[in-house]
Design a protein around this motif. Sequence first.
Motif, mmCIF file in Angstrom:
data_model
loop_
_atom_site.group_PDB
_atom_site.id
_atom_site.type_symbol
_atom_site.label_atom_id
_atom_site.label_comp_id
_atom_site.label_asym_id
_atom_site.label_seq_id
_atom_site.Cartn_x
_atom_site.Cartn_y
_atom_site.Cartn_z
ATOM 1 N N PHE A 217 51.019 37.225 39.830
ATOM 2 C CA PHE A 217 50.505 37.823 40.602
ATOM 3 C C PHE A 217 50.913 37.543 41.833
ATOM 4 N N ALA A 218 52.092 36.324 42.151
ATOM 5 C CA ALA A 218 52.470 35.701 43.387
ATOM 6 C C ALA A 218 53.054 37.109 43.966
ATOM 7 N N SER A 219 54.284 37.940 43.198
ATOM 8 C CA SER A 219 55.068 38.565 43.171
ATOM 9 C C SER A 219 54.105 40.249 43.692
ATOM 10 N N ILE A 220 52.495 40.166 43.481
ATOM 11 C CA ILE A 220 52.246 41.546 44.205
ATOM 12 C C ILE A 220 51.630 41.055 45.380
ATOM 13 N N VAL A 221 50.616 39.638 45.468
ATOM 14 C CA VAL A 221 49.919 38.980 46.282
ATOM 15 C C VAL A 221 50.977 38.928 47.448
ATOM 16 N N ASN A 222 52.248 38.785 47.435
ATOM 17 C CA ASN A 222 53.074 39.292 48.677
ATOM 18 C C ASN A 222 53.232 40.527 49.297
ATOM 19 N N GLN A 223 53.202 41.535 48.697
ATOM 20 C CA GLN A 223 53.049 42.342 49.157
ATOM 21 C C GLN A 223 51.690 42.816 49.971
ATOM 22 N N ILE A 224 50.785 41.873 50.061
ATOM 23 C CA ILE A 224 48.689 42.133 49.741
ATOM 24 C C ILE A 224 48.553 41.010 51.330
ATOM 25 N N SER A 225 47.775 41.303 51.987
ATOM 26 C CA SER A 225 47.514 40.831 52.890
ATOM 27 C C SER A 225 46.033 40.046 52.672
ATOM 28 N N ASP A 226 44.937 40.791 51.756
ATOM 29 C CA ASP A 226 44.234 40.130 51.703
ATOM 30 C C ASP A 226 43.511 39.633 50.759
ATOM 31 N N LEU A 227 44.626 38.771 49.619
ATOM 32 C CA LEU A 227 43.748 38.150 48.791
ATOM 33 C C LEU A 227 44.810 37.214 48.560
ATOM 34 N N ASN A 228 44.543 36.079 47.519
ATOM 35 C CA ASN A 228 45.709 34.828 47.334
ATOM 36 C C ASN A 228 45.821 35.035 45.783
ATOM 37 N N VAL A 229 46.328 33.777 45.341
ATOM 38 C CA VAL A 229 46.567 34.013 43.909
ATOM 39 C C VAL A 229 45.896 33.864 42.654
ATOM 40 N N ARG A 230 44.732 32.629 43.040
ATOM 41 C CA ARG A 230 44.083 32.506 42.866
ATOM 42 C C ARG A 230 42.747 33.912 42.558
ATOM 43 N N GLN A 231 42.350 33.937 44.028
ATOM 44 C CA GLN A 231 41.569 35.235 43.418
ATOM 45 C C GLN A 231 41.832 36.690 42.579
ATOM 46 N N LEU A 232 42.575 36.674 43.181
ATOM 47 C CA LEU A 232 43.503 37.731 42.160
ATOM 48 C C LEU A 232 43.481 37.705 40.604
ATOM 49 N N ARG A 233 43.917 36.376 40.346
ATOM 50 C CA ARG A 233 43.532 35.924 38.858
ATOM 51 C C ARG A 233 41.874 36.144 38.602
ATOM 52 N N GLU A 234 40.657 35.374 39.191
ATOM 53 C CA GLU A 234 39.574 35.337 39.491
ATOM 54 C C GLU A 234 39.193 37.024 39.622
ATOM 55 N N GLN A 235 40.087 37.947 40.262
ATOM 56 C CA GLN A 235 39.493 39.003 39.718
ATOM 57 C C GLN A 235 39.677 39.919 38.476
ATOM 58 N N VAL A 236 41.162 39.703 38.210
ATOM 59 C CA VAL A 236 42.055 40.270 37.082
ATOM 60 C C VAL A 236 40.793 39.664 36.104
ATOM 61 N N ALA A 237 39.862 38.306 36.117
ATOM 62 C CA ALA A 237 39.833 37.789 34.821
ATOM 63 C C ALA A 237 37.851 38.420 34.659
ATOM 64 N N GLU A 238 37.811 38.846 35.712
ATOM 65 C CA GLU A 238 36.143 39.074 35.971
ATOM 66 C C GLU A 238 36.338 40.814 35.360
ATOM 67 N N TYR A 239 37.208 41.288 35.826
ATOM 68 C CA TYR A 239 37.285 42.690 35.164
ATOM 69 C C TYR A 239 37.428 42.711 33.808
ATOM 70 N N LEU A 240 38.151 41.892 33.318
ATOM 71 C CA LEU A 240 38.494 42.093 31.940
ATOM 72 C C LEU A 240 37.219 41.518 31.504
ATOM 73 N N ARG A 241 36.334 40.602 31.664
ATOM 74 C CA ARG A 241 35.085 40.241 31.037
ATOM 75 C C ARG A 241 34.143 41.065 31.148
ATOM 76 N N LYS A 242 34.257 42.328 32.215
ATOM 77 C CA LYS A 242 33.333 43.411 32.381
ATOM 78 C C LYS A 242 34.236 44.410 31.263
ATOM 79 N N HIS A 243 35.097 45.100 30.823
ATOM 80 C CA HIS A 243 35.670 45.711 30.312
ATOM 81 C C HIS A 243 36.130 45.591 28.749
#
Length: 279
Positions: A161-187
């Motif tokens: 997650f950190a390797s990806i966040v390093n190349q974007i500017s609007d999320l941190n690692v924890r936020q990206l983790r939470e969004q991925v987890a939420e996507y898994l719950r919805k799908h």
Amino acid sequence: MAENNSTEHIEDEAIRHRRERRELQSTVQQLKKSINKNDKTRKKKIDSEIKALEEAFEKRWEHFNENSTITTQSNIATDSIQSNETLPETDEKQQHVSRKARRLVNKEKRQAEIDANQEVIDYDSQPEAIRSRNESLSINEQLHERGLELHSIVSDGNCLFASIVNQISDLNVRQLREQVAEYLRKHRNDYEPFIDTDYDMYCEKLAKENVWGGQIELQICAKILQRSIEIIQGNGNEPIKIGYPTSSEPPIIITYHRYLYANGEHYNSTMRTPENDDE
């Protein structure tokens, strides 16, 4: 004119289908090569990820009939012969399309031969220090060819997650983790068959703890961020590509290291080299 446009659309779709299928085959091959023969847990996880990739490909192309492109090309050739005397200009265009199709087939055959004969380093048979060095050399060489260099990420369980966040500017690692987890719950119906533990607990830990991510999480990151992701590996093969076709943004490019650390797999980020930074 409408018929010509339809034919070109079918051919374009066939090209995309063959390209994505070739990329999938390359990805599957590389994932299989990353399995340690004695690591049954890793093998089970990779098998699940491969199944998910293959099913996603089939679902994405379920509308596509590969045989229809063959029929279309055959019809083009037949129409070309029948119209030889009355429509010489149309005949010339159809012959051009036919030659284009043959060149495409020949190109794919040559690429298949190259892929089949490509030398892949057998890292498992090498001493630990040597295989780690060779892997790093291979990755750095691939980055250099792209005008990139490695950006090191801390090995703390967040590296994917950190390797990806390093190349974007609007999320941190924890936020990206939470969004991925939420996507898994919805799908849930789409992903639960590929998770070999309690699904709710898996999502909970993914969101709140520093557990490792894998191919499934990479796919979801690409969907959430609406960006393609490329993973460069140290085996000399083409990068694993997780596409997001409608994105106009350049892909996020990260690196996968199997032998860099003794405690397991690792992901690093990349950045433009100083001399290429202004391009």
